[in-house]
Design a protein around this motif. Structure first.
Motif, PDB file in Angstrom:
ATOM      1  N   ARG A 113       5.795   9.008  10.270  1.00  0.00           N
ATOM      2  CA  ARG A 113       6.757   8.053  10.816  1.00  0.00           C
ATOM      3  C   ARG A 113       8.084   8.768  11.104  1.00  0.00           C
ATOM      4  O   ARG A 113       8.560   9.566  10.291  1.00  0.00           O
ATOM      5  CB  ARG A 113       6.988   6.904   9.829  1.00  0.00           C
ATOM      6  CG  ARG A 113       7.783   5.739  10.429  1.00  0.00           C
ATOM      7  CD  ARG A 113       8.000   4.645   9.399  1.00  0.00           C
ATOM      8  NE  ARG A 113       6.771   4.022   8.948  1.00  0.00           N
ATOM      9  CZ  ARG A 113       6.175   2.986   9.551  1.00  0.00           C
ATOM     10  NH1 ARG A 113       6.713   2.473  10.645  1.00  0.00           N
ATOM     11  NH2 ARG A 113       5.060   2.470   9.053  1.00  0.00           N
ATOM     12  N   VAL A 114       8.686   8.452  12.251  1.00  0.00           N
ATOM     13  CA  VAL A 114       9.981   9.038  12.614  1.00  0.00           C
ATOM     14  C   VAL A 114      11.068   8.385  11.765  1.00  0.00           C
ATOM     15  O   VAL A 114      11.231   7.164  11.763  1.00  0.00           O
ATOM     16  CB  VAL A 114      10.285   8.824  14.110  1.00  0.00           C
ATOM     17  CG1 VAL A 114      11.663   9.393  14.452  1.00  0.00           C
ATOM     18  CG2 VAL A 114       9.215   9.472  14.975  1.00  0.00           C
ATOM     19  N   ILE A 115      11.812   9.213  11.043  1.00  0.00           N
ATOM     20  CA  ILE A 115      12.893   8.718  10.188  1.00  0.00           C
ATOM     21  C   ILE A 115      14.257   8.973  10.818  1.00  0.00           C
ATOM     22  O   ILE A 115      15.158   8.137  10.747  1.00  0.00           O
ATOM     23  CB  ILE A 115      12.828   9.376   8.792  1.00  0.00           C
ATOM     24  CG1 ILE A 115      11.438   9.172   8.173  1.00  0.00           C
ATOM     25  CG2 ILE A 115      13.913   8.809   7.882  1.00  0.00           C
ATOM     26  CD1 ILE A 115      11.033   7.711   7.999  1.00  0.00           C
ATOM     27  N   ALA A 116      14.423  10.131  11.441  1.00  0.00           N
ATOM     28  CA  ALA A 116      15.700  10.458  12.087  1.00  0.00           C
ATOM     29  C   ALA A 116      15.441  11.310  13.319  1.00  0.00           C
ATOM     30  O   ALA A 116      14.510  12.118  13.348  1.00  0.00           O
ATOM     31  CB  ALA A 116      16.625  11.180  11.116  1.00  0.00           C
ATOM     32  N   ARG A 117      16.299  11.117  14.326  1.00  0.00           N
ATOM     33  CA  ARG A 117      16.179  11.851  15.582  1.00  0.00           C
ATOM     34  C   ARG A 117      17.379  12.776  15.778  1.00  0.00           C
ATOM     35  O   ARG A 117      18.305  12.787  14.968  1.00  0.00           O
ATOM     36  CB  ARG A 117      16.082  10.865  16.749  1.00  0.00           C
ATOM     37  CG  ARG A 117      14.827  10.011  16.740  1.00  0.00           C
ATOM     38  CD  ARG A 117      14.912   8.908  17.785  1.00  0.00           C
ATOM     39  NE  ARG A 117      15.930   7.924  17.433  1.00  0.00           N
ATOM     40  CZ  ARG A 117      16.684   7.285  18.316  1.00  0.00           C
ATOM     41  NH1 ARG A 117      16.575   7.554  19.608  1.00  0.00           N
ATOM     42  NH2 ARG A 117      17.576   6.392  17.921  1.00  0.00           N
ATOM     43  N   ALA A 118      17.341  13.527  16.868  1.00  0.00           N
ATOM     44  CA  ALA A 118      18.405  14.493  17.156  1.00  0.00           C
ATOM     45  C   ALA A 118      19.779  13.828  17.128  1.00  0.00           C
ATOM     46  O   ALA A 118      19.982  12.766  17.717  1.00  0.00           O
ATOM     47  CB  ALA A 118      18.163  15.137  18.516  1.00  0.00           C
ATOM     48  N   GLY A 119      20.703  14.463  16.405  1.00  0.00           N
ATOM     49  CA  GLY A 119      22.065  13.955  16.315  1.00  0.00           C
ATOM     50  C   GLY A 119      22.297  12.996  15.162  1.00  0.00           C
ATOM     51  O   GLY A 119      23.449  12.685  14.834  1.00  0.00           O
ATOM     52  N   GLN A 120      21.233  12.530  14.533  1.00  0.00           N
ATOM     53  CA  GLN A 120      21.380  11.606  13.414  1.00  0.00           C
ATOM     54  C   GLN A 120      21.442  12.377  12.094  1.00  0.00           C
ATOM     55  O   GLN A 120      20.797  13.413  11.935  1.00  0.00           O
ATOM     56  CB  GLN A 120      20.223  10.611  13.380  1.00  0.00           C
ATOM     57  CG  GLN A 120      20.202   9.671  14.581  1.00  0.00           C
ATOM     58  CD  GLN A 120      19.099   8.635  14.486  1.00  0.00           C
ATOM     59  OE1 GLN A 120      17.978   8.922  14.073  1.00  0.00           O
ATOM     60  NE2 GLN A 120      19.413   7.409  14.884  1.00  0.00           N
ATOM     61  N   THR A 121      22.208  11.843  11.159  1.00  0.00           N
ATOM     62  CA  THR A 121      22.361  12.476   9.855  1.00  0.00           C
ATOM     63  C   THR A 121      21.542  11.717   8.819  1.00  0.00           C
ATOM     64  O   THR A 121      21.705  10.505   8.658  1.00  0.00           O
ATOM     65  CB  THR A 121      23.839  12.510   9.431  1.00  0.00           C
ATOM     66  OG1 THR A 121      24.579  13.284  10.383  1.00  0.00           O
ATOM     67  CG2 THR A 121      23.993  13.141   8.051  1.00  0.00           C
ATOM     68  N   ILE A 122      20.654  12.439   8.158  1.00  0.00           N
ATOM     69  CA  ILE A 122      19.803  11.833   7.140  1.00  0.00           C
ATOM     70  C   ILE A 122      20.228  12.308   5.757  1.00  0.00           C
ATOM     71  O   ILE A 122      20.545  13.486   5.557  1.00  0.00           O
ATOM     72  CB  ILE A 122      18.308  12.154   7.382  1.00  0.00           C
ATOM     73  CG1 ILE A 122      17.445  11.511   6.284  1.00  0.00           C
ATOM     74  CG2 ILE A 122      18.061  13.652   7.493  1.00  0.00           C
ATOM     75  CD1 ILE A 122      15.956  11.581   6.559  1.00  0.00           C
ATOM     76  N   ASP A 123      20.256  11.374   4.825  1.00  0.00           N
ATOM     77  CA  ASP A 123      20.563  11.699   3.434  1.00  0.00           C
ATOM     78  C   ASP A 123      19.496  11.045   2.564  1.00  0.00           C
ATOM     79  O   ASP A 123      19.104   9.897   2.811  1.00  0.00           O
ATOM     80  CB  ASP A 123      21.950  11.178   3.055  1.00  0.00           C
ATOM     81  CG  ASP A 123      22.441  11.770   1.740  1.00  0.00           C
ATOM     82  OD1 ASP A 123      21.769  12.683   1.213  1.00  0.00           O
ATOM     83  OD2 ASP A 123      23.493  11.316   1.241  1.00  0.00           O
ATOM     84  N   ILE A 124      19.004  11.786   1.587  1.00  0.00           N
ATOM     85  CA  ILE A 124      17.989  11.254   0.676  1.00  0.00           C
ATOM     86  C   ILE A 124      18.480  11.419  -0.751  1.00  0.00           C
ATOM     87  O   ILE A 124      18.774  12.533  -1.195  1.00  0.00           O
ATOM     88  CB  ILE A 124      16.632  11.969   0.846  1.00  0.00           C
ATOM     89  CG1 ILE A 124      16.142  11.884   2.296  1.00  0.00           C
ATOM     90  CG2 ILE A 124      15.595  11.353  -0.091  1.00  0.00           C
ATOM     91  CD1 ILE A 124      14.843  12.633   2.557  1.00  0.00           C
ATOM     92  N   ASP A 125      18.578  10.307  -1.456  1.00  0.00           N
ATOM     93  CA  ASP A 125      18.923  10.326  -2.876  1.00  0.00           C
ATOM     94  C   ASP A 125      17.608  10.303  -3.647  1.00  0.00           C
ATOM     95  O   ASP A 125      16.991   9.250  -3.815  1.00  0.00           O
ATOM     96  CB  ASP A 125      19.780   9.107  -3.224  1.00  0.00           C
ATOM     97  CG  ASP A 125      20.248   9.111  -4.673  1.00  0.00           C
ATOM     98  OD1 ASP A 125      19.640   9.836  -5.497  1.00  0.00           O
ATOM     99  OD2 ASP A 125      21.203   8.378  -4.993  1.00  0.00           O
ATOM    100  N   PHE A 126      17.173  11.471  -4.093  1.00  0.00           N
ATOM    101  CA  PHE A 126      15.870  11.568  -4.740  1.00  0.00           C
ATOM    102  C   PHE A 126      15.861  10.946  -6.134  1.00  0.00           C
ATOM    103  O   PHE A 126      14.792  10.702  -6.692  1.00  0.00           O
ATOM    104  CB  PHE A 126      15.424  13.031  -4.801  1.00  0.00           C
ATOM    105  CG  PHE A 126      15.114  13.611  -3.444  1.00  0.00           C
ATOM    106  CD1 PHE A 126      13.932  13.300  -2.794  1.00  0.00           C
ATOM    107  CD2 PHE A 126      16.019  14.445  -2.815  1.00  0.00           C
ATOM    108  CE1 PHE A 126      13.647  13.819  -1.542  1.00  0.00           C
ATOM    109  CE2 PHE A 126      15.746  14.974  -1.564  1.00  0.00           C
ATOM    110  CZ  PHE A 126      14.559  14.661  -0.920  1.00  0.00           C
ATOM    111  N   ALA A 127      17.023  10.675  -6.682  1.00  0.00           N
ATOM    112  CA  ALA A 127      17.086  10.009  -7.989  1.00  0.00           C
ATOM    113  C   ALA A 127      16.733   8.529  -7.855  1.00  0.00           C
ATOM    114  O   ALA A 127      15.984   7.970  -8.658  1.00  0.00           O
ATOM    115  CB  ALA A 127      18.472  10.172  -8.599  1.00  0.00           C
ATOM    116  N   SER A 128      17.266   7.904  -6.804  1.00  0.00           N
ATOM    117  CA  SER A 128      17.008   6.476  -6.594  1.00  0.00           C
ATOM    118  C   SER A 128      15.905   6.222  -5.572  1.00  0.00           C
ATOM    119  O   SER A 128      15.399   5.105  -5.460  1.00  0.00           O
ATOM    120  CB  SER A 128      18.287   5.775  -6.124  1.00  0.00           C
ATOM    121  OG  SER A 128      18.682   6.259  -4.842  1.00  0.00           O
TER     122      SER A 128
END
Length: 217
Positions: A113-128
């Protein structure tokens, strides 16, 4: 004026009837040929059947689910499911994560599944297990479990560079995807197509025949 013999009128009517039948047959044949041609063109250049291999997209897709994908579609939207030829993987060569280079990928076809595309900023909090794109926490009702597994491909937050997408499987604990160096950033030219519909599923997973079908575009 002499009258035409009755026999001649009958012969004429029979000839007209034969011509009419031949004309109808030609029309039917022309329609059939055109239908077959359109069908072949659609399934050659627009729609393509694929079969899921693996469990990385559970619970949305299961092993051996049958799909139709739209091809070519190399500009999918966030949330859409894509089929990717993972020949190469994009990585960053600098700590600022701005310079991209490529390494060999898994060299297999994957569905994610596409989560983020060019120019988008993705952040993942692996704790939560929270995924954020451009500052907005993503509502992900389709995932099997929160995103708590980090395979070390990147540090977050991270901005997706031009020409790439960031993908993940819905089975976050059992998916090798952009979190993993073997997939990492997916070059857009490696996108085979976007999943359009699921048209087949193992009967044991279906409560009714309707469960075999799902619109996924």
């Amino acid at each position: 004026m002499p009258e035409n013999p009755v026999g001649n009128e009958t012969d004429s009517e029979e000839k007209l009837s034969v011509k009419s039948l031949l004309g109808d047959a030609a029309d039917i044949l022309e329609t059939a040929v055109l239908t077959i041609f359109v069908f072949l063109m659609v399934f050659t250049f627009l729609l393509r059947p694929v079969t899921v291999d693996g469990s990385s997209m559970v619970p949305t897709l299961y092993d051996q689910d049958q799909l139709l994908i739209l091809t070519p579609d190399r500009s999918p939207k966030n949330g859409q499911i894509v089929i990717v030829n993972d020949a190469e993987a994009g990585h960053f060569s600098d700590e600022a994560q701005t310079q991209v280079y490529r390494t060999a990928g898994l060299n297999i076809v994957i569905v994610k599944r596409v989560i983020a595309r060019a120019g988008q900023t993705i952040d993942i909090d692996f704790a939560s297990g929270t995924v954020t794109v451009d500052g907005k926490v993503q509502d992900e009702p389709y995932i099997a479990e929160p995103t708590v597994r980090n395979d070390g491909a990147f540090t977050y937050p991270m901005t997706v560079p031009e020409g790439y997408i960031f993908v993940m499987g819905d089975n976050r604990g059992g998916s090798t995807d952009s979190r993993n160096p073997g997939v990492a950033l997916v070059p857009q030219e490696q996108i085979i197509g976007t999943v359009f519909v699921r048209y087949g599923r193992d009967a044991e997973r279906c409560e009714s025949w309707k469960d075999r079908f799902a619109y996924l575009f």
